[in-house]
Design a protein around this motif. Structure first.
Motif, PDB file in Angstrom:
ATOM      1  N   UNK A 115      -0.650 -12.912   5.688  1.00 24.95           N
ATOM      2  CA  UNK A 115       0.445 -12.182   5.052  1.00 24.95           C
ATOM      3  C   UNK A 115      -0.041 -10.768   4.748  1.00 24.95           C
ATOM      4  N   UNK A 116       0.744  -9.782   5.128  1.00 25.12           N
ATOM      5  CA  UNK A 116       0.430  -8.397   4.795  1.00 25.12           C
ATOM      6  C   UNK A 116       1.277  -7.948   3.614  1.00 25.12           C
ATOM      7  N   UNK A 117       0.612  -7.459   2.571  1.00 28.84           N
ATOM      8  CA  UNK A 117       1.300  -6.833   1.440  1.00 28.84           C
ATOM      9  C   UNK A 117       1.463  -5.368   1.837  1.00 28.84           C
ATOM     10  N   UNK A 118       2.511  -5.099   2.553  1.00 30.03           N
ATOM     11  CA  UNK A 118       2.713  -3.783   3.170  1.00 30.03           C
ATOM     12  C   UNK A 118       3.217  -2.743   2.170  1.00 30.03           C
ATOM     13  N   UNK A 119       3.231  -1.526   2.620  1.00 25.43           N
ATOM     14  CA  UNK A 119       3.749  -0.371   1.873  1.00 25.43           C
ATOM     15  C   UNK A 119       2.929  -0.061   0.623  1.00 25.43           C
ATOM     16  N   UNK A 120       1.627  -0.282   0.719  1.00 21.91           N
ATOM     17  CA  UNK A 120       0.745  -0.039  -0.418  1.00 21.91           C
ATOM     18  C   UNK A 120       0.654   1.435  -0.787  1.00 21.91           C
ATOM     19  N   UNK A 121       1.208   2.301   0.049  1.00 21.11           N
ATOM     20  CA  UNK A 121       1.232   3.728  -0.259  1.00 21.11           C
ATOM     21  C   UNK A 121       2.378   4.098  -1.202  1.00 21.11           C
ATOM     22  N   UNK A 122       3.251   3.157  -1.502  1.00 15.80           N
ATOM     23  CA  UNK A 122       4.388   3.435  -2.384  1.00 15.80           C
ATOM     24  C   UNK A 122       4.046   3.041  -3.826  1.00 15.80           C
ATOM     25  N   UNK A 123       4.565   3.790  -4.796  1.00 17.96           N
ATOM     26  CA  UNK A 123       4.248   3.498  -6.199  1.00 17.96           C
ATOM     27  C   UNK A 123       4.773   2.136  -6.673  1.00 17.96           C
ATOM     28  N   UNK A 124       5.776   1.609  -6.013  1.00 12.83           N
ATOM     29  CA  UNK A 124       6.353   0.320  -6.419  1.00 12.83           C
ATOM     30  C   UNK A 124       5.737  -0.864  -5.677  1.00 12.83           C
ATOM     31  N   UNK A 125       4.699  -0.615  -4.906  1.00 14.50           N
ATOM     32  CA  UNK A 125       4.085  -1.681  -4.097  1.00 14.50           C
ATOM     33  C   UNK A 125       3.505  -2.779  -4.982  1.00 14.50           C
ATOM     34  N   UNK A 126       3.635  -4.005  -4.504  1.00 16.05           N
ATOM     35  CA  UNK A 126       3.056  -5.168  -5.178  1.00 16.05           C
ATOM     36  C   UNK A 126       1.687  -5.411  -4.550  1.00 16.05           C
ATOM     37  N   UNK A 127       0.648  -5.501  -5.375  1.00 14.59           N
ATOM     38  CA  UNK A 127      -0.688  -5.707  -4.804  1.00 14.59           C
ATOM     39  C   UNK A 127      -0.839  -7.148  -4.306  1.00 14.59           C
ATOM     40  N   UNK A 128      -1.911  -7.390  -3.570  1.00 16.10           N
ATOM     41  CA  UNK A 128      -2.108  -8.693  -2.916  1.00 16.10           C
ATOM     42  C   UNK A 128      -2.190  -9.841  -3.923  1.00 16.10           C
ATOM     43  N   UNK A 129      -2.891  -9.639  -5.038  1.00 16.43           N
ATOM     44  CA  UNK A 129      -3.024 -10.711  -6.038  1.00 16.43           C
ATOM     45  C   UNK A 129      -1.676 -11.046  -6.661  1.00 16.43           C
ATOM     46  N   UNK A 130      -0.914 -10.029  -6.978  1.00 14.72           N
ATOM     47  CA  UNK A 130       0.415 -10.240  -7.569  1.00 14.72           C
ATOM     48  C   UNK A 130       1.346 -10.911  -6.553  1.00 14.72           C
ATOM     49  N   UNK A 131       1.257 -10.490  -5.300  1.00 12.02           N
ATOM     50  CA  UNK A 131       2.091 -11.097  -4.260  1.00 12.02           C
ATOM     51  C   UNK A 131       1.754 -12.571  -4.092  1.00 12.02           C
ATOM     52  N   UNK A 132       0.471 -12.897  -4.142  1.00 12.31           N
ATOM     53  CA  UNK A 132       0.042 -14.289  -4.041  1.00 12.31           C
ATOM     54  C   UNK A 132       0.704 -15.137  -5.118  1.00 12.31           C
TER      55      UNK A 132
END
Length: 105
Positions: A23-40
């Motif tokens: 799973x890719x937590x994409x759009x990490x360049x955006x301020x509203x991006x959800x990080x990988x741990x939070x997405x998990x």
């Protein structure tokens, strides 16, 4: 919730159960991006025991002239290594599932 429901529906499918999932937590360049741990946590992955997962933060679309995202490369490397390490079992299972599908058709 829609992504979580879709993921859990997919995991319930016996053809996917136990196979590696990237799973890719994409759009990490955006301020509203959800990080990988939070997405998990949002996807409920700690509850899933039947499959192997890897979540990679990523920025899939880079600006012209920029190097590709290293996390995309690492995620794909993880997937290749996961399949390679369990190739015999996965290959036998895929052959069996393909034969079963042909019988249905």
């Amino acid at each position: 919730a829609d992504a979580r429901d879709a993921l859990f529906d997919a995991i319930k499918d016996p053809r996917l159960n136990g196979k590696p999932i990237l799973i890719f937590a994409n759009k990490q360049d955006l301020p509203t991006a959800v990080n990988a741990a939070e997405l998990s946590l949002k996807l409920g992955l700690p509850e899933v025991k039947a499959s192997r997962f890897s979540i990679r933060p990523s920025i899939a679309l880079r600006r012209e002239g920029q190097e590709p995202d290293e996390n995309v490369k690492l995620g794909l490397k993880w997937m290749v290594n996961s399949v390679d390490s369990d190739y015999k079992s996965l290959s036998e299972r895929l052959s069996r599932q393909t034969a079963e599908q042909k019988e249905i058709e």
